[in-house]
Design an enzyme around this catalytic site. Structure first.
Site, PDB file in Angstrom:
ATOM      1  CB  SER A  47      -0.931   0.011   1.219  1.00  0.00           C
ATOM      2  OG  SER A  47      -1.781  -1.107   1.216  1.00  0.00           O
ATOM      3  CE1 TYR A 135       1.619  -9.189   1.955  1.00  0.00           C
ATOM      4  CE2 TYR A 135       3.267  -7.516   1.450  1.00  0.00           C
ATOM      5  CZ  TYR A 135       1.975  -7.981   1.348  1.00  0.00           C
ATOM      6  OH  TYR A 135       1.035  -7.258   0.645  1.00  0.00           O
ATOM      7  CE  LYS A 163      -0.376  -7.821   4.409  1.00  0.00           C
ATOM      8  NZ  LYS A 163       0.021  -6.522   3.793  1.00  0.00           N
ATOM      9  CB  ILE A 205      -1.066  -6.351   7.865  1.00  0.00           C
ATOM     10  CG1 ILE A 205      -0.243  -6.795   9.090  1.00  0.00           C
ATOM     11  CG2 ILE A 205      -0.336  -5.251   7.095  1.00  0.00           C
ATOM     12  CD1 ILE A 205       1.130  -7.359   8.756  1.00  0.00           C
TER      13      ILE A 205
END
EC number: 4.3.3.7
Length: 294
Positions: A47, A135, A163, A205
């Protein structure tokens, strides 16, 4: 080790219309998030447009975030990449300025094997004394880290969690069941985050938290304490937001939403482009439906 759980915003990188970084707006967003209950800041992740910031900008975004947060909540620095050497160097910098953990994405484009992923993440964890959150986001990286590889990495000192952004709840349940208690599992998919946390996950998250920090904090807190009715109610309130922040590639819609909310300018860097006109009213309606925009 700093406790990291709850609503962890995958914060955007504010930019002026010319694409230059807007640090005053970043500082303002951080203070707003803390006031609204956000439990942690993830800086320069997906993001945050990590692929299109320079190394110097990347470092400065981490430094400014740590400075502005000033130990009020944890800062997780996105320092992963597809070069192991560069990931180690950037993670070392994040530690030097006071980040609480690093977010390490599965190496993209070069498509490592499961063994390559394991060795990559182990190298980062062994090289820098800073907790690592793995991630896994195969929709972005193409390479998909298996549950078995995650469980191997859970045994590596310094690897604190993952994540898991596939949105596959069966996969998340397998991971939660098999992982040691010290290994934290975070959702990286807003639409399925409640389910993951009710199964025993440790937080989310979140993209949606960019525009709804208080609601996402309350949702995560409810889900993690097993308050199904409260979590369900907030999830339904945010349902169209979760969906429509992905009508185009993240973070295009969420940056437009924050501009519509008056939180920052709408700058974004190529190859990403501003939200297409036909989607603007869709996103606006979602924000209004959730009570985030009048």
């Amino acid at each position: 080790m700093t406790q990291i759980s709850g609503s962890l915003v995958a914060i955007v990188t504010p930019m002026h219309e010319d694409g230059s970084l807007d640090f005053p707006s970043l500082r303002s967003l951080i203070d707003w998030h803390i006031a609204e209950g956000t439990d942690g800041i993830v800086i320069v992740g997906t993001s945050g447009e990590s692929p299109t910031v320079s190394v110097d900008e990347h470092r400065e975004l981490i430094r400014v975030t740590v400075e502005q947060v000033n130990k009020r909540i944890p800062v997780i620095a996105g320092t992963g990449g597809n070069s192991t050497t560069e990931a180690v160097e950037l993670t070392a910098y994040a530690k030097s300025v006071g980040a609480d953990a690093s977010l390490q994405v599965v190496p993209y484009y070069n498509k490592p094997t499961q063994e390559g992923m394991y060795l990559h993440f182990r190298k980062v964890a062994e090289s820098v004394d800073l907790p690592v959150i793995l991630y896994n986001v195969p929709g972005r990286t193409v390479a998909d880290m298996s549950v078995d590889t995650m469980l191997r990495l859970a045994q590596v000192p310094g690897v604190m969690g993952v994540k898991e952004a596939t949105g596959n709840i069966d996969r998340a349940a397998q991971l939660i069941k098999a992982a040691p208690a010290s290994f934290k599992i975070y959702s990286g998919d807003d639409p399925t985050a409640v389910a993951l946390m009710l199964l025993g996950g440790h937080g989310n998250i979140s993209v949606t938290a960019n525009v709804a920090p208080r609601a996402m904090h309350d949702l995560c807190a409810a889900a993690m304490r097993g308050d199904v009715e409260t979590a369900r109610r907030i999830h339904m309130q945010l349902l169209s937001v979760h969906k429509n922040l992905f009508v185009e590639s993240n973070p295009i819609p969420v940056k437009w939403a924050l501009q519509a909310m008056g939180k920052m300018a709408g700058g974004i860097r190529l190859p990403l482009t501003p939200l297409a006109a036909q989607y603007q009213e869709v996103v606006r309606a979602s924000l209004q439906d959730a009570g985030l925009l009048s």
